[in-house]
Motif scaffolding. Structure first.
Motif, PDB file in Angstrom:
ATOM      1  N   SER A 181      47.324  45.095  68.506  1.00 20.91           N
ATOM      2  CA  SER A 181      46.076  44.488  68.021  1.00 20.91           C
ATOM      3  C   SER A 181      44.993  44.699  69.066  1.00 20.91           C
ATOM      4  O   SER A 181      45.280  44.824  70.270  1.00 20.91           O
ATOM      5  CB  SER A 181      46.226  42.989  67.755  1.00 20.91           C
ATOM      6  OG  SER A 181      46.322  42.259  68.964  1.00 20.91           O
ATOM      7  N   ARG A 182      43.745  44.732  68.637  1.00 20.34           N
ATOM      8  CA  ARG A 182      42.654  44.899  69.590  1.00 20.34           C
ATOM      9  C   ARG A 182      42.460  43.628  70.416  1.00 20.34           C
ATOM     10  O   ARG A 182      41.991  43.687  71.553  1.00 20.34           O
ATOM     11  CB  ARG A 182      41.358  45.303  68.876  1.00 20.34           C
ATOM     12  CG  ARG A 182      40.838  44.381  67.806  1.00 20.34           C
ATOM     13  CD  ARG A 182      39.700  45.071  67.058  1.00 20.34           C
ATOM     14  NE  ARG A 182      39.023  44.239  66.098  1.00 20.34           N
ATOM     15  CZ  ARG A 182      39.458  44.029  64.855  1.00 20.34           C
ATOM     16  NH1 ARG A 182      40.587  44.583  64.445  1.00 20.34           N
ATOM     17  NH2 ARG A 182      38.762  43.264  64.015  1.00 20.34           N
ATOM     18  N   GLN A 183      42.857  42.459  69.863  1.00 16.66           N
ATOM     19  CA  GLN A 183      42.745  41.216  70.621  1.00 16.66           C
ATOM     20  C   GLN A 183      43.712  41.219  71.810  1.00 16.66           C
ATOM     21  O   GLN A 183      43.340  40.851  72.931  1.00 16.66           O
ATOM     22  CB  GLN A 183      43.029  40.019  69.708  1.00 16.66           C
ATOM     23  CG  GLN A 183      41.996  39.793  68.620  1.00 16.66           C
ATOM     24  CD  GLN A 183      42.204  40.671  67.391  1.00 16.66           C
ATOM     25  OE1 GLN A 183      43.205  41.403  67.304  1.00 16.66           O
ATOM     26  NE2 GLN A 183      41.288  40.599  66.445  1.00 16.66           N
ATOM     27  N   ARG A 184      44.948  41.680  71.569  1.00 16.38           N
ATOM     28  CA  ARG A 184      45.924  41.733  72.655  1.00 16.38           C
ATOM     29  C   ARG A 184      45.515  42.766  73.705  1.00 16.38           C
ATOM     30  O   ARG A 184      45.674  42.548  74.907  1.00 16.38           O
ATOM     31  CB  ARG A 184      47.314  42.058  72.092  1.00 16.38           C
ATOM     32  CG  ARG A 184      48.423  41.996  73.144  1.00 16.38           C
ATOM     33  CD  ARG A 184      49.789  42.119  72.503  1.00 16.38           C
ATOM     34  NE  ARG A 184      50.835  42.034  73.522  1.00 16.38           N
ATOM     35  CZ  ARG A 184      51.780  42.953  73.721  1.00 16.38           C
ATOM     36  NH1 ARG A 184      51.829  44.032  72.934  1.00 16.38           N
ATOM     37  NH2 ARG A 184      52.682  42.802  74.655  1.00 16.38           N
ATOM     38  N   TYR A 185      45.006  43.883  73.245  1.00 17.48           N
ATOM     39  CA  TYR A 185      44.528  44.909  74.188  1.00 17.48           C
ATOM     40  C   TYR A 185      43.439  44.340  75.089  1.00 17.48           C
ATOM     41  O   TYR A 185      43.457  44.543  76.310  1.00 17.48           O
ATOM     42  CB  TYR A 185      44.031  46.119  73.408  1.00 17.48           C
ATOM     43  CG  TYR A 185      43.482  47.253  74.245  1.00 17.48           C
ATOM     44  CD1 TYR A 185      43.913  47.474  75.555  1.00 17.48           C
ATOM     45  CD2 TYR A 185      42.533  48.133  73.723  1.00 17.48           C
ATOM     46  CE1 TYR A 185      43.409  48.527  76.312  1.00 17.48           C
ATOM     47  CE2 TYR A 185      42.036  49.188  74.484  1.00 17.48           C
ATOM     48  CZ  TYR A 185      42.471  49.370  75.779  1.00 17.48           C
ATOM     49  OH  TYR A 185      41.982  50.403  76.525  1.00 17.48           O
TER      50      TYR A 185
END
Length: 243
Positions: free
Chosen positions: A98-102
């Motif tokens: 996910s882009r949030q985790r990245y």
């Protein structure tokens, strides 16, 4: 569904693993890593050429195994069937799920170079892509010895630190195991770390985005569906891409 996947080869093992388990028929075409290093406009033109060769009325959608990749997909147009692509700045988003985790991992670990099986096996750009890359055209791939021969030692040191030493702000590798690679890949990551005399950390990868792309779970939060006749655009917000 019958789907066509056009993907960067950096995802080779992960995409093949996902396709093998998909409920859909997915025909795969991998393009060489390094397209995003070409001058502006070159990557979308090359990906568009491949899209334009896809036969009409054969597929329900064309999947793009890419992030925005330095605007490398901006300008690509859907022809006769929809294009589906992740809302991701680059490939690491897909490896982390996910882009949030990245964003969380990126912000918490400055000076980190991410490693996956694809980056270990296919991370070096070669052939015509290396010759045409921005790095090559600007002389960023030149050795210290070559610069000294042309500019003298003092000037060479300045040029090397300014243009050629692309890893000077890095101090660690972060290994992202995806669960599809052999255990020997960890040893390869350790050897690469030793070459640079950096630290090595491990963070588990997440196949969620890759599996969702291949399995047709294209929710609007994580994927952009581009209808025929529309063109991918970069947008300067958390949505990343639009049309």
């Amino acid at each position: 569904m019958i789907l066509k996947l056009i993907s960067c080869e950096i995802f080779y093992r992960e995409m093949c693993a996902a396709v093998a388990k998909s409920p859909h028929r997915v025909d795969i075409e991998f393009l060489p890593k390094g397209l995003h290093d070409l001058p502006p406009g070159e990557m979308p033109a090359r990906v568009q050429e491949v899209i334009d060769t896809v036969p009409d009325d054969t597929y329900d959608a064309i999947l793009l195994g890419y992030g925005l990749c330095n605007n490398g997909v901006a300008g690509i147009t859907a022809r006769t069937c929809p294009l589906i692509l992740p809302r991701a700045h680059d490939c690491i988003t897909l490896f982390l799920g996910s882009r949030q985790r990245y964003r969380e991992i990126f912000d918490a670990n400055p000076g980190t170079y991410f490693l996956t099986s694809g980056w270990l096996e296919r991370g070096e750009t070669s052939g015509d892509l290396a010759d045409l890359s921005v790095q090559q055209q600007l002389g960023m791939n030149r050795s210290m010895e070559d610069l000294i021969d042309q500019y003298g030692e003092d000037n060479a040191k300045y040029l090397y630190e300014t243009l050629c030493n692309g890893t000077k702000n890095y101090s660690r590798f972060m290994w992202i195991p995806m669960g599809v690679e052999p255990e020997s890949m960890l040893q390869a990551a350790k050897e690469k770390t030793a070459e640079h005399d950096w630290k090595l950390e491990t963070v588990p990868g997440d196949m969620q985005l890759i599996n969702d792309l291949i399995n047709g779970n294209w929710n609007e939060e994580n994927f952009l569906a581009v209808p025929p006749g529309s063109t991918i655009q970069a947008c300067h917000n958390d949505r990343i891409v639009s049309y």
